[in-house]
Design a protein around this motif. Structure first.
Motif, PDB file in Angstrom:
ATOM      1  N   ASP A  41       0.820  -1.219   0.000  1.00  0.00           N
ATOM      2  CA  ASP A  41       0.000   0.000   0.000  1.00  0.00           C
ATOM      3  C   ASP A  41       0.854   1.270   0.000  1.00  0.00           C
ATOM      4  N   ALA A  42       2.114   1.160   0.462  1.00  0.00           N
ATOM      5  CA  ALA A  42       2.987   2.332   0.496  1.00  0.00           C
ATOM      6  C   ALA A  42       3.443   2.749  -0.898  1.00  0.00           C
ATOM      7  N   VAL A  43       3.295   1.849  -1.873  1.00  0.00           N
ATOM      8  CA  VAL A  43       3.660   2.159  -3.251  1.00  0.00           C
ATOM      9  C   VAL A  43       2.471   2.863  -3.907  1.00  0.00           C
ATOM     10  N   PRO A  44       2.637   4.055  -4.468  1.00  0.00           N
ATOM     11  CA  PRO A  44       1.515   4.746  -5.117  1.00  0.00           C
ATOM     12  C   PRO A  44       0.889   3.881  -6.206  1.00  0.00           C
ATOM     13  N   PRO A  45      -0.438   3.928  -6.352  1.00  0.00           N
ATOM     14  CA  PRO A  45      -1.115   3.049  -7.327  1.00  0.00           C
ATOM     15  C   PRO A  45      -0.636   3.230  -8.758  1.00  0.00           C
ATOM     16  N   ASP A  46      -0.201   4.447  -9.117  1.00  0.00           N
ATOM     17  CA  ASP A  46       0.214   4.695 -10.495  1.00  0.00           C
ATOM     18  C   ASP A  46       1.716   4.528 -10.696  1.00  0.00           C
ATOM     19  N   ALA A  47       2.423   4.072  -9.670  1.00  0.00           N
ATOM     20  CA  ALA A  47       3.871   3.894  -9.786  1.00  0.00           C
ATOM     21  C   ALA A  47       4.182   2.518 -10.357  1.00  0.00           C
ATOM     22  N   SER A  48       5.303   2.403 -11.066  1.00  0.00           N
ATOM     23  CA  SER A  48       5.742   1.102 -11.569  1.00  0.00           C
ATOM     24  C   SER A  48       6.428   0.331 -10.447  1.00  0.00           C
ATOM     25  N   LEU A  49       6.200  -0.972 -10.451  1.00  0.00           N
ATOM     26  CA  LEU A  49       6.641  -1.799  -9.332  1.00  0.00           C
ATOM     27  C   LEU A  49       7.083  -3.154  -9.851  1.00  0.00           C
ATOM     28  N   VAL A  50       8.241  -3.638  -9.373  1.00  0.00           N
ATOM     29  CA  VAL A  50       8.718  -4.991  -9.645  1.00  0.00           C
ATOM     30  C   VAL A  50       8.802  -5.737  -8.327  1.00  0.00           C
ATOM     31  N   PHE A 105       7.055  -8.707 -12.476  1.00  0.00           N
ATOM     32  CA  PHE A 105       7.815  -9.573 -11.577  1.00  0.00           C
ATOM     33  C   PHE A 105       8.947 -10.238 -12.337  1.00  0.00           C
ATOM     34  N   VAL A 106       9.848 -10.855 -11.569  1.00  0.00           N
ATOM     35  CA  VAL A 106      11.020 -11.497 -12.144  1.00  0.00           C
ATOM     36  C   VAL A 106      10.893 -13.001 -11.955  1.00  0.00           C
ATOM     37  N   VAL A 107      10.984 -13.741 -13.049  1.00  0.00           N
ATOM     38  CA  VAL A 107      10.913 -15.199 -12.989  1.00  0.00           C
ATOM     39  C   VAL A 107      12.304 -15.802 -13.122  1.00  0.00           C
ATOM     40  N   ILE A 136      15.693  -2.006 -17.256  1.00  0.00           N
ATOM     41  CA  ILE A 136      14.368  -1.954 -16.637  1.00  0.00           C
ATOM     42  C   ILE A 136      14.492  -1.129 -15.368  1.00  0.00           C
ATOM     43  N   SER A 137      13.775  -0.036 -15.288  1.00  0.00           N
ATOM     44  CA  SER A 137      13.921   0.895 -14.163  1.00  0.00           C
ATOM     45  C   SER A 137      12.564   1.248 -13.582  1.00  0.00           C
ATOM     46  N   PRO A 138      11.989   0.364 -12.790  1.00  0.00           N
ATOM     47  CA  PRO A 138      10.706   0.683 -12.149  1.00  0.00           C
ATOM     48  C   PRO A 138      10.889   1.726 -11.066  1.00  0.00           C
ATOM     49  N   ASP A 139       9.798   2.286 -10.602  1.00  0.00           N
ATOM     50  CA  ASP A 139       9.865   3.269  -9.520  1.00  0.00           C
ATOM     51  C   ASP A 139      10.189   2.606  -8.189  1.00  0.00           C
ATOM     52  N   TYR A 140       9.687   1.377  -8.004  1.00  0.00           N
ATOM     53  CA  TYR A 140       9.885   0.674  -6.733  1.00  0.00           C
ATOM     54  C   TYR A 140      10.246  -0.785  -6.996  1.00  0.00           C
ATOM     55  N   VAL A 141      11.008  -1.348  -6.073  1.00  0.00           N
ATOM     56  CA  VAL A 141      11.326  -2.772  -6.069  1.00  0.00           C
ATOM     57  C   VAL A 141      10.992  -3.305  -4.680  1.00  0.00           C
ATOM     58  N   LEU A 142      10.183  -4.352  -4.622  1.00  0.00           N
ATOM     59  CA  LEU A 142       9.723  -4.900  -3.343  1.00  0.00           C
ATOM     60  C   LEU A 142      10.087  -6.377  -3.255  1.00  0.00           C
ATOM     61  N   VAL A 143      10.747  -6.767  -2.177  1.00  0.00           N
ATOM     62  CA  VAL A 143      11.042  -8.177  -1.931  1.00  0.00           C
ATOM     63  C   VAL A 143      10.705  -8.506  -0.485  1.00  0.00           C
ATOM     64  N   ASP A 144      10.415  -9.775  -0.260  1.00  0.00           N
ATOM     65  CA  ASP A 144      10.086 -10.260   1.084  1.00  0.00           C
ATOM     66  C   ASP A 144      10.906 -11.516   1.333  1.00  0.00           C
ATOM     67  N   THR A 145      11.804 -11.451   2.300  1.00  0.00           N
ATOM     68  CA  THR A 145      12.677 -12.589   2.590  1.00  0.00           C
ATOM     69  C   THR A 145      12.103 -13.524   3.648  1.00  0.00           C
ATOM     70  N   ALA A 146      10.863 -13.293   4.067  1.00  0.00           N
ATOM     71  CA  ALA A 146      10.289 -14.107   5.143  1.00  0.00           C
ATOM     72  C   ALA A 146       9.135 -14.985   4.680  1.00  0.00           C
ATOM     73  N   LEU A 147       8.909 -15.105   3.373  1.00  0.00           N
ATOM     74  CA  LEU A 147       7.774 -15.887   2.882  1.00  0.00           C
ATOM     75  C   LEU A 147       8.085 -17.374   2.754  1.00  0.00           C
TER      76      LEU A 147
END
Length: 847
Positions: free
Chosen positions: A598-607, A624-626, A641-652
């Protein structure tokens, strides 16, 4: 053909038929409700509150008239007064039904903890059962019509036994005739026997069970972006006008991102209006469960056409409990879910000599995926051989030939469509067997060119065929167990198996193919069960007779137990493969991850990483990255490739997914992308960010560990600090503090210790150690003596892989003195370009 017997009574059969009519009337009511609401609010501009109330009143009135004229047409006294009284009762039951349904909905969500969509589905079912029961026993009571029920139809002057009231006749005439037509369409509800209802109940149970199961998998972040999030993104972008079936992947062979650049599936568009009505990821999971559950009663109709009902029941149970079907069912979402339904309908039509319907259904099956064209085409060749060999269905030969011709046409068409959306067509190099990959110069290759190149090098052929042959054989045997190897006696099954096994065992090295994992069993299972039924219908495939006639109840029980054991054995074989198992994610962590999204703006690019993507796939600019290879190849061909945000979760729980994202962005994380938010294993990088690292759910510093967050060794807690006195000959062996056992991505970090050391000599008093793993291996060390007041001591360290149990320790260094520790701050410097992720792929330290 078998003779269908039924032990149900006329009254129970009529109740079943009445319930079917009641459900059909309910569907009509839903359509009326939606139509009136659209006209009132969407066209006339009336408030949705008023429009909703009006639509419900109209639908209730329509439902009442249909039920009175068709569902319970044999009950109720004639006359306007009696009709009005029944209407009042019906309206009252609807009001109570709303309360019952809503109460069930709240109870299932709050008390049972079910997802709201599944709870709503079950609540609707409860409301339906309440409505039917109340109508059956109160609104249209059987004793109301006793005075007229004893008379023949002609004596009462009306076809429904309600007298000759002209008004009643005019009200019921058209509806009654329409109801009779619907009875014929649904197969004359009065003939639905107990066995069929049992199959329908089994189908419903599977639908509810797998709906709940897959929704839980989704909510626990266990479904993937590659085969679920991509479909969510496809439908969302198409409906929002952002593109046509965009997958959200970075594919160098079709940079536009359209799904038809990789696969051609026309029937996939069937789900588009369903998703439009309820644009949620859960909609696709419920649709998948509904389609696969519907294939069970269709197989029942096909099976009882060939063999006795008892044997048909065993075949249906074998299919419904098949572990390979279950593994495909639990794995994400795919267009191949329609394949069993189309194949069973096609061969049911063929068995009844309805050859045009056979061609249409088989054509739809081939339009589910371009690879199905090869499987179905080969199955048609097998059907042609079987027809010529046995002489059965010779009148269908022209249609079999037409189907084969259709397969050739569709093979050409699908290839042409894929070529329009892709810069390279053919088999992707990444899925080929390792010995074959050096033979492919580009990203893709045609099957003809690949086979020609392979045959030119016999050594490659030998190495390819011999790769993992033991595992391939074990899985193939397990795959055939639930159908008792019967399919191997039929040409249809053998034809379908041939192209799949050629690709899975020879051309490809992807384990999911030859282990029949993920959704790949859906390519073959329907053809195997069709073949098994054809064998059972012949009665004797070889020297062993098969029980196609009447079976005793003891025989049925014995065979049913045998089927359960066989399925259990097959399930044991695939248990270590791609079958999905639910695991519980901590509620606090889930809240943290969703807050980061939710902290990422809805119109922002995200990977994001693969298992997070389904939860952001409705965003138009999310991806996403496969595979790192494809990502790098894409950047090489089309730029960074230069998105506005990159999000990862190391606890899943799946370590390779976050590491893959970090690997492809390399040292850009920490330089071009600053770490803006971190909490509980959730990392949010923002392009151009240079500020402090804050928490996800708060604005407190993210990597700040207070002294009280650490575990005490020989130190003591004094207020908000740790205080340790270092003295004595064994001082060098003492641990003053240790912990807090965090998990960090590959990269370079700086740990800053805020402390005050008072030393009594020149010797260092405390050693600041950065340790990792269960063996507390020290990777960096800094010794500190007297500091002459409070100071910050920095210790820089580098992690080459995703690392668990990272500690910031304090140990006695040999000198004497007193140590005060206030906090430890961690700063993410960046990921060095030479960092490796091999350790993470093999298993991170401290696992």
């Amino acid at each position: 053909m078998s003779v269908h017997e039924s032990t149900s009574t006329p009254r129970s059969r009529e109740s079943y038929a009445r319930f079917v009519r009641y459900l059909l009337v309910g569907l009509v009511g839903v359509g009326v409700n939606q139509s009136v609401l659209f006209l009132a609010t969407g066209v006339a501009g009336i408030s949705y509150v008023i429009g909703g109330a009006l639509s419900r009143l109209v639908s209730i009135a329509v439902n009442y008239q249909l039920n009175d004229s068709w569902t319970w047409r044999d009950r109720g006294e004639p006359g306007r007064r009696a009709w009005t009284v029944r209407g009042g009762k019906y309206l009252l039951t609807r009001a109570v039904g709303v309360l019952v349904g809503y109460g069930s909905f709240v109870a299932l969500v709050e008390l049972a903890g079910l997802h709201y969509l599944l709870a709503n589905l079950l609540a609707i079912a409860v409301g339906v059962l309440w409505g039917f029961g109340a109508s059956e026993r109160w609104v249209w009571r059987a004793d109301e019509s006793r005075s007229s029920a004893h008379s023949p139809e002609g004596s009462t002057g009306g076809p429904n036994g309600r007298g000759s009231d002209p008004a009643a006749a005019s009200r019921r005439g058209i509806v009654t005739r329409a109801g009779g037509w619907l009875d014929a369409v649904v197969g004359r509800g009065r003939r639905i026997d107990r066995s069929t209802w049992s199959v329908l109940a089994l189908s419903g149970l599977l639908f509810v069970g797998f709906s709940a199961y897959t929704v839980v998998l989704y909510r626990e972040f266990q479904l993937t972006g590659a085969d679920f999030g991509s479909y969510v993104h496809m439908f969302s972008t198409t409906l929002n006008g952002d593109g046509f079936l965009l997958q959200g992947k970075f594919r160098p062979d079709h940079p536009g991102g359209e799904y038809w650049g990789a696969h051609f599936s026309l029937t996939l568009l069937v789900f588009l209006p369903v998703f439009a009505l309820a644009p949620y990821p859960e909609t696709l999971l419920l649709s998948k469960a509904a389609v696969l559950a519907a294939s069970v009663p269709v197989l029942w109709s096909l099976a009882r056409h060939h063999v006795s009902d008892r044997v048909a029941g065993l075949v249906v149970v074998s299919y419904a409990l098949n572990p390979f079907l279950w593994s495909a069912w639990a794995f994400d979402f795919q267009e191949q879910i329609l394949l069993p339904l189309f194949v069973f309908v096609a061969f049911h039509a063929y068995a009844r000599r309805r050859y045009v319907a056979f061609l249409v259904a088989l054509g739809l099956a081939m339009l589910t995926n371009e690879f199905v064209v090869l499987v179905a085409g080969a199955a048609l060749v097998g059907l042609l051989v079987g027809t010529l060999r046995t002489g059965e269905h010779r009148d269908g030969l022209p249609f079999i030939v037409a189907g084969a011709a259709l397969a050739v046409v569709l093979y050409v068409v699908t290839g042409a469509v894929i070529a329009q959306f892709s810069v390279a067509s053919g088999i992707p190099k990444r899925v080929l067997a390792v010995p074959l990959q050096p033979l492919v110069p580009g990203m893709r290759v045609s099957a003809v060119d690949l086979v020609s190149a392979a045959l030119g090098d016999p050594d490659v052929v030998v190495r390819t065929v011999g790769a993992n042959w033991q595992r391939k054989a074990v899985f193939f045997i397990a795959f055939l167990l639930p159908v008792g190897f019967l399919a191997l006696y039929d040409e249809v099954s053998l034809g379908a198996l041939a192209p799949f096994l050629l690709f899975a065992w020879f051309l490809s090295s992807k384990p999911a193919y030859y282990q029949f994992g993920a959704h790949y069993p859906l390519y073959l299972l329907p053809f195997l069960y069709v073949g098994a039924l054809r064998v059972l219908a012949r009665g004797r495939p070889g020297p062993v007779p098969w029980p196609t006639g009447r079976l005793s109840r003891h025989g049925v029980v014995a065979l049913a137990l045998g089927l359960l054991l066989v399925n259990a054995g097959a399930f044991a074989v695939i248990a270590g493969g791609n079958t999905q198992y639910p695991r519980t994610i901590d509620d606090d962590h889930e809240a943290t991850l969703r807050a980061a999204i939710d902290a990422v703006p809805p119109d922002a690019s995200l990977v994001v990483q693969n298992d997070v993507y389904p939860h952001v796939a409705t965003r138009s600019d999310a991806s996403f990255v496969v595979a790192p290879f494809e990502f790098r190849e894409y950047e090489r061909l089309y730029g960074p490739i230069s998105p506005d945000y990159v999000l990862v979760d190391t606890a899943l729980g799946r370590d390779h997914w976050p590491v893959t994202v970090v690997e492809v962005f390399g040292d850009r994380l920490g330089s071009e992308y600053g770490l803006s938010r971190y909490e509980d294993g959730v990392w949010l990088f923002e392009r151009g960010y240079v500020g402090p690292v804050l928490g996800v759910t708060s604005d407190a510093p993210a990597f700040r560990f207070a002294a009280t967050d650490l575990r005490t060794g020989t130190s003591q807690v004094v207020g908000d600090r740790l205080v340790a006195t270092v003295s004595g000959p064994d001082a060098g062996n003492g641990q003053l503090w240790y912990g807090p056992y965090v998990r960090l991505l590959p990269g370079t970090y700086e740990a800053r210790y805020r402390l005050h050391v008072t030393g009594s000599g020149e010797e260092p008093v405390v050693a600041l150690n950065v340790a990792v793993g269960r063996d507390h291996r020290v990777i960096e060390r800094e010794v500190v003596g007297d500091t002459d007041g409070w100071t910050d001591v920095a210790v820089r360290f580098t992690l080459d892989s995703l690392t668990g149990r990272v500690e910031f320790r304090g140990a006695a260094a040999g000198g004497e003195g007193v140590v005060h520790l206030e906090r430890v701050d961690i700063r993410y410097v960046g990921r060095p370009s030479n960092a490796s992720t091999e350790g993470a792929r093999a298993g991170f330290e401290g696992r």
